[in-house]
Design a protein around this motif. Structure first.
Motif, short mmCIF file in Angstrom:
data_model
loop_
_atom_site.label_atom_id
_atom_site.label_comp_id
_atom_site.label_asym_id
_atom_site.label_seq_id
_atom_site.Cartn_x
_atom_site.Cartn_y
_atom_site.Cartn_z
N ASP A 135 -0.05 -1.74 -8.45
CA ASP A 135 1.33 -1.83 -7.95
C ASP A 135 1.36 -2.57 -6.61
O ASP A 135 2.21 -3.42 -6.37
CB ASP A 135 1.94 -0.44 -7.76
N PHE A 136 0.42 -2.23 -5.76
CA PHE A 136 0.32 -2.89 -4.45
C PHE A 136 0.04 -4.38 -4.62
O PHE A 136 0.70 -5.23 -4.00
CB PHE A 136 -0.79 -2.24 -3.62
N THR A 137 -0.92 -4.70 -5.48
CA THR A 137 -1.30 -6.10 -5.71
C THR A 137 -0.13 -6.90 -6.26
O THR A 137 0.09 -8.05 -5.87
CB THR A 137 -2.51 -6.18 -6.65
N ASP A 138 0.65 -6.31 -7.17
CA ASP A 138 1.82 -7.00 -7.72
C ASP A 138 2.83 -7.33 -6.63
O ASP A 138 3.34 -8.45 -6.56
CB ASP A 138 2.49 -6.15 -8.80
N LEU A 155 -4.24 0.22 0.31
CA LEU A 155 -3.44 1.41 0.11
C LEU A 155 -3.30 2.24 1.38
O LEU A 155 -2.50 3.17 1.41
CB LEU A 155 -4.02 2.25 -1.02
N LYS A 156 -4.04 1.93 2.43
CA LYS A 156 -3.77 2.57 3.71
C LYS A 156 -2.48 1.93 4.22
O LYS A 156 -2.41 0.72 4.42
CB LYS A 156 -4.90 2.34 4.70
N TRP A 215 4.85 3.17 0.07
CA TRP A 215 3.74 3.86 -0.55
C TRP A 215 3.60 3.34 -1.97
O TRP A 215 4.59 3.17 -2.69
CB TRP A 215 4.01 5.37 -0.57
N PHE A 216 2.39 3.02 -2.37
CA PHE A 216 2.12 2.51 -3.71
C PHE A 216 1.23 3.49 -4.44
O PHE A 216 0.22 3.95 -3.90
CB PHE A 216 1.44 1.13 -3.64
#
Length: 179
Positions: free
Chosen positions: A146-149, A18-19, A140-141
């Motif tokens: 959401d990021f992993t998807d 997430l960074k 930005w997630f």
């Protein structure tokens, strides 16, 4: 006597999360470019395997980098490529401290080759990180899910692009086995 099949792969890990990953982008002259970010420190690791000769690849999204995670991913990789006494799989990797096989050794058919220290330019997998990061850079997630998807979709797509991956990773000096 029949000789075993041999395949040569490279493997490495990449920390993402997430960074935000910020990349340079083109923007119209005189218009400000805004990229919303909120630095948060939740991480995910990509364990990537590539056969530069064929472009065949596997990407594993794992929540940690550790000896146990490495051993589990290596065992799953060995099963997925059919490593055995009849199919020897050589895996080129760096000398990371957690690249430690279980006490009984790597799964049957898996042998590792360690690159010299401080030589990432010799590791074909290093050339994949720009491709894996492409859909998550400058974004930005809200959640890690959401990021992993988004990252998982990119990695799944990359696994269907052997020509692209081979173009990126088949160094002129990489040995060709052609079984």
């Amino acid at each position: 006597m029949r000789h075993p099949k041999v395949s040569l792969w490279a493997m490495d890990e990449h920390r993402v999360g997430l960074k935000p990953i910020l990349k340079t982008v083109w923007a119209p002259t005189g218009q400000p470019l805004v990229c919303p970010v909120q630095s948060r420190y939740e991480w995910l690791y990509i364990y990537a395997f590539i056969n530069p000769e064929t472009g065949e690849s596997q990407f594993w999204l794992v929540p940690e980098v550790s000896k146990l995670a490495y051993q589990r991913v290596m065992a799953a990789f060995a099963r997925s490529v059919g490593a055995s006494k009849q199919h020897c799989v050589l895996v080129v990797e760096d000398g990371a401290g957690f690249h430690v096989p279980p006490l009984e050794g790597h799964p049957p058919g898996i042998q590792t080759i360690t690159l010299p220290a401080y030589s990432p330019e010799l590791q074909p997998v290093e050339r994949l990180w720009d491709l894996t990061d492409a859909t998550v850079a400058n974004r930005w997630f809200e959640t890690m899910d959401d990021f992993t998807d988004a990252l998982g979709q990119q990695c799944a797509w990359l696994e269907t692009q052997p020509n692209l991956l081979s173009q990126q990773t088949l160094f002129h000096w990489w040995p060709l086995l052609r079984n």
